[in-house]
Design a protein around this motif. Structure first.
Motif, PDB file in Angstrom:
ATOM      1  N   ASP A  74      -2.900 -49.456  56.182  1.00  0.00           N
ATOM      2  CA  ASP A  74      -3.034 -50.554  57.142  1.00  0.00           C
ATOM      3  C   ASP A  74      -4.501 -50.861  57.421  1.00  0.00           C
ATOM      4  N   ARG A  75      -5.325 -49.831  57.434  1.00  0.00           N
ATOM      5  CA  ARG A  75      -6.724 -50.015  57.836  1.00  0.00           C
ATOM      6  C   ARG A  75      -7.608 -50.481  56.679  1.00  0.00           C
ATOM      7  N   PHE A  76      -7.450 -49.884  55.507  1.00  0.00           N
ATOM      8  CA  PHE A  76      -8.369 -50.135  54.403  1.00  0.00           C
ATOM      9  C   PHE A  76      -7.793 -50.989  53.283  1.00  0.00           C
ATOM     10  N   GLY A  77      -6.547 -51.364  53.365  1.00  0.00           N
ATOM     11  CA  GLY A  77      -5.950 -52.218  52.349  1.00  0.00           C
ATOM     12  C   GLY A  77      -4.787 -51.537  51.650  1.00  0.00           C
ATOM     13  N   ARG A  78      -3.651 -52.223  51.643  1.00  0.00           N
ATOM     14  CA  ARG A  78      -2.442 -51.604  51.085  1.00  0.00           C
ATOM     15  C   ARG A  78      -2.490 -51.549  49.567  1.00  0.00           C
ATOM     16  N   ARG A  79      -3.004 -52.589  48.913  1.00  0.00           N
ATOM     17  CA  ARG A  79      -3.102 -52.537  47.457  1.00  0.00           C
ATOM     18  C   ARG A  79      -4.077 -51.444  47.022  1.00  0.00           C
ATOM     19  N   ARG A  80      -5.211 -51.343  47.704  1.00  0.00           N
ATOM     20  CA  ARG A  80      -6.210 -50.330  47.354  1.00  0.00           C
ATOM     21  C   ARG A  80      -5.613 -48.923  47.495  1.00  0.00           C
ATOM     22  N   THR A  81      -4.900 -48.702  48.580  1.00  0.00           N
ATOM     23  CA  THR A  81      -4.296 -47.394  48.812  1.00  0.00           C
ATOM     24  C   THR A  81      -3.201 -47.104  47.790  1.00  0.00           C
ATOM     25  N   MET A 122       3.165 -47.624  51.112  1.00  0.00           N
ATOM     26  CA  MET A 122       2.497 -48.871  50.781  1.00  0.00           C
ATOM     27  C   MET A 122       3.422 -49.812  50.014  1.00  0.00           C
ATOM     28  N   SER A 123       4.286 -49.276  49.167  1.00  0.00           N
ATOM     29  CA  SER A 123       5.219 -50.140  48.447  1.00  0.00           C
ATOM     30  C   SER A 123       6.162 -50.834  49.420  1.00  0.00           C
ATOM     31  N   MET A 124       6.604 -50.115  50.452  1.00  0.00           N
ATOM     32  CA  MET A 124       7.472 -50.730  51.459  1.00  0.00           C
ATOM     33  C   MET A 124       6.683 -51.632  52.412  1.00  0.00           C
ATOM     34  N   ALA A 125       5.443 -51.249  52.733  1.00  0.00           N
ATOM     35  CA  ALA A 125       4.645 -52.039  53.673  1.00  0.00           C
ATOM     36  C   ALA A 125       4.285 -53.408  53.123  1.00  0.00           C
ATOM     37  N   VAL A 126       4.297 -53.551  51.810  1.00  0.00           N
ATOM     38  CA  VAL A 126       4.003 -54.854  51.216  1.00  0.00           C
ATOM     39  C   VAL A 126       5.034 -55.903  51.632  1.00  0.00           C
ATOM     40  N   THR A 140      13.301 -55.826  50.184  1.00  0.00           N
ATOM     41  CA  THR A 140      13.427 -54.400  50.462  1.00  0.00           C
ATOM     42  C   THR A 140      14.571 -53.789  49.670  1.00  0.00           C
ATOM     43  N   ALA A 141      15.660 -54.540  49.511  1.00  0.00           N
ATOM     44  CA  ALA A 141      16.781 -54.034  48.723  1.00  0.00           C
ATOM     45  C   ALA A 141      16.362 -53.768  47.279  1.00  0.00           C
ATOM     46  N   LEU A 142      15.525 -54.655  46.721  1.00  0.00           N
ATOM     47  CA  LEU A 142      15.061 -54.456  45.352  1.00  0.00           C
ATOM     48  C   LEU A 142      14.209 -53.191  45.245  1.00  0.00           C
ATOM     49  N   LEU A 143      13.277 -53.007  46.187  1.00  0.00           N
ATOM     50  CA  LEU A 143      12.429 -51.830  46.139  1.00  0.00           C
ATOM     51  C   LEU A 143      13.237 -50.549  46.321  1.00  0.00           C
ATOM     52  N   THR A 144      14.139 -50.547  47.295  1.00  0.00           N
ATOM     53  CA  THR A 144      14.943 -49.352  47.544  1.00  0.00           C
ATOM     54  C   THR A 144      15.840 -49.044  46.356  1.00  0.00           C
ATOM     55  N   ALA A 392       2.972 -52.523  59.306  1.00  0.00           N
ATOM     56  CA  ALA A 392       3.937 -52.230  58.246  1.00  0.00           C
ATOM     57  C   ALA A 392       3.720 -50.846  57.652  1.00  0.00           C
ATOM     58  N   GLY A 393       2.471 -50.447  57.445  1.00  0.00           N
ATOM     59  CA  GLY A 393       2.199 -49.149  56.841  1.00  0.00           C
ATOM     60  C   GLY A 393       2.614 -48.001  57.742  1.00  0.00           C
ATOM     61  N   VAL A 394       2.277 -48.072  59.029  1.00  0.00           N
ATOM     62  CA  VAL A 394       2.634 -47.014  59.972  1.00  0.00           C
ATOM     63  C   VAL A 394       4.148 -46.897  60.092  1.00  0.00           C
ATOM     64  N   GLY A 395       4.829 -48.025  60.218  1.00  0.00           N
ATOM     65  CA  GLY A 395       6.279 -47.994  60.384  1.00  0.00           C
ATOM     66  C   GLY A 395       7.002 -47.493  59.143  1.00  0.00           C
ATOM     67  N   SER A 396       6.613 -48.002  57.968  1.00  0.00           N
ATOM     68  CA  SER A 396       7.255 -47.531  56.748  1.00  0.00           C
ATOM     69  C   SER A 396       6.909 -46.076  56.476  1.00  0.00           C
ATOM     70  N   GLY A 397       5.699 -45.645  56.880  1.00  0.00           N
ATOM     71  CA  GLY A 397       5.339 -44.236  56.752  1.00  0.00           C
ATOM     72  C   GLY A 397       6.234 -43.346  57.590  1.00  0.00           C
ATOM     73  N   LEU A 398       6.583 -43.804  58.795  1.00  0.00           N
ATOM     74  CA  LEU A 398       7.481 -43.033  59.649  1.00  0.00           C
ATOM     75  C   LEU A 398       8.861 -42.921  59.015  1.00  0.00           C
TER      76      LEU A 398
END
Length: 540
Positions: A74-81, A122-126, A140-144, A392-398
């Protein structure tokens, strides 16, 4: 008056293909090693406890690092991470192929789990960062689904490699997959970030890692050393203290790594609970099948993987039916049905008898896959719909943390139950001590001892003992799934987040609205009741 939302990214569906490939790599690696455990037990002289740690070292480090990884993205970039995580994952896989013993392989798997923690959230946070709410459930269904498909696909590919190559090839195959996924993300995926994301709480991350590691070690070793052993009791007590301290620290922090305020929203909370509970059943039950196929039924690694394919069929059916079922019955109805179907499949599996062969397993595996798919896809999509894009990153991480904790505990607890059931039925009378000790360690070791001594009676006893332990695991997992279905049906709100007007929830006390410490950045404020009905746990 809130600003108009930005238009959807024009390449979002093409970019999702790159993200889905990343999710497939992680899902694939989650189980590719399971089918190789019997081979590893022979070639690396790995005990049952070491085999469990080859699986759990990955899972525990994965779970421990997910929360700070989500915050970093979330802080430094989701693609980069995401790309960084893929690169580290490939490097750790390459090192794993060079392992000369169980300890080195466990260390490599731990590094892979750490790297994977930067990929999954990060894949979910996108999804909430790139897709409008109307398209988020489908994305989300496709990713899951891609992650879930990797579960049965891993053993098939692993079996093919083990038939023609050495065991390290199941890790080496990750390298080209990671390179392809990273290249696709760099070329296709737009960058997204939340510059206001807080710094990582390093003490909280250390508490999470310590608590989860101690808890899993205590459960694994409790089955072998005994639950009254001082080391086991110390590990479990330390885990409780560390996790309690983590919760206390998170409650007091303005920007916690573990944001428990997310769980104050009833739909999000029960989706997270459902994902956790079904993960216990998934990885707990999945742990027993490869050894059953290979040691009891006499298949090789490839045959074991192919025998798991009916599970993929069930997953694909669930991915196609999930969205229309949610529109008709709301997430609560679909998640409840998925848990009930999972429980029914596991109970059928617990009726496996010595003369059934593969036919009985082929009957319940599609039901198992369909139930898992309905729960994982529906619960994950519904939870992400409640997150503002900035969080998105924090929530999907949880969500992913709870899922991996459930999986680690499932492997640990069911591994201990399997070992206890196996040892209680194994007959080693008449065997010398140096032969009896390894035979009691695992069915694979017992087969090796029986072959060396020319003792078919020992082999038959070991197979019957393993079948007894396996049916105990499936029975307990099935009962847990059915109880989970009753709990979700009784307590989860019956509304659909996608049907509520106004976008993602960010009202108090969920991040994005005014919480106990004041306003938190992350999106327009909207009352939680707009999504969850009333403040109660259940609604019509």
């Amino acid at each position: 008056m809130s600003a108009h939302p930005a238009p959807p990214h024009p390449r979002r569906w093409i970019a999702l293909v790159a993200v889905a490939l990343s999710a497939l790599v992680i899902g694939f690696d989650t189980t590719v090693l399971n089918v190789a455990l019997p081979d590893l037990a022979r070639q690396l002289a790995a005990s049952t406890g070491q085999q469990q740690w080859i699986v759990d070292a990955y899972t525990v480090l994965f779970a421990a690092a997910l929360l700070p990884a989500g915050l970093l993205g979330d802080r430094f970039g989701r693609r980069r991470t995401l790309v960084l995580g893929l690169g580290l994952f490939g490097a750790a896989s390459l090192l794993g192929t060079l392992a000369a013993g169980p300890g080195q392989l466990i260390a490599a798997r731990a590094a892979m789990g750490l790297a994977a923690a930067f990929v999954m959230p990060m894949s979910m946070a996108v999804v909430p960062a790139v897709f409008p709410p109307a398209e988020q459930r489908r994305a989300t269904a496709l990713l899951t689904t891609m992650t879930a498909i990797g579960v049965p696909l891993g053993p098939v590919v692993g079996g093919l490699l083990l038939r023609h190559c050495w065991w390290g090839s199941i890790l080496l195959v990750n390298v080209p997959l990671v390179l392809l996924a990273a290249t696709a993300c760099l070329l296709l995926l737009p960058e997204s970030a939340d510059p206001a994301a807080p710094r990582i709480d390093l003490p909280a991350a250390a508490l999470a890692a310590t608590g989860l590691s101690a808890l899993t070690w205590g459960v694994i070793e409790g089955g072998g050393l005994g639950w009254g052993d001082a080391r086991v009791l110390a590990a479990l007590a330390g885990a409780v203290l560390a996790l309690a301290r983590l919760v206390r620290r998170s409650r007091r922090a303005e920007h916690p790594v573990l944001d428990l305020r997310l769980l104050a929203e009833p739909v999000f909370r029960w989706c997270a609970i459902a994902v956790t509970l079904v993960s216990v059943a998934l990885l707990g039950g999945f742990f027993v099948l490869p050894a059953y196929f290979q040691s009891v039924l006499g298949t090789d690694a490839l045959g074991s993987g192919l025998r798991l394919m009916p599970m993929m069929g069930g997953l694909l059916v669930a991915s196609r039916l999930g969205e229309p079922l949610v529109r008709r019955f709301a997430p609560r109805g679909v998640i409840t049905a998925g848990l009930a179907l999972t429980g029914l499949a596991l109970l059928l599996g617990s009726r496996t008898a010595a003369g059934d062969g593969y036919g009985w397993t082929a009957l319940w595996l599609p039901l198992f896959g369909a139930g898992l798919g309905l729960v994982l896809i529906t619960a994950t999509a519904s939870a992400l719909l409640l997150l503002p894009p900035a969080k998105a990153g924090v929530g999907s991480g949880l969500i992913q943390t709870l899922r991996q904790v459930g999986g680690a505990l499932g492997v640990a607890a069911f591994g201990a139950l399997l070992a206890a059931g196996y040892r209680s039925r194994l007959d080693t009378a008449g065997l010398p001590g140096p032969a009896a000790q390894p035979a009691r360690g695992s069915v694979t070791a017992a087969d090796a001892v029986a072959e060396r001594l020319g003792d078919p009676t020992l082999a038959a006893s070991a197979h019957g003992a393993y079948l007894h332990g396996m049916t105990l695991v499936l029975l307990v997992a099935g009962i847990l799934s059915l109880l989970s279905a009753v709990l979700v049906a009784a307590r989860m709100p019956g509304t659909d987040p996608a049907a509520a007007p106004g976008g993602p929830v960010s009202g108090a006390p969920v991040p994005g609205g005014p919480g106990p410490d004041g306003p938190v950045a992350g999106g327009p404020v909207r009352p939680v009741a707009a999504v969850a009905g009333d403040r109660g746990e259940s609604s019509a």
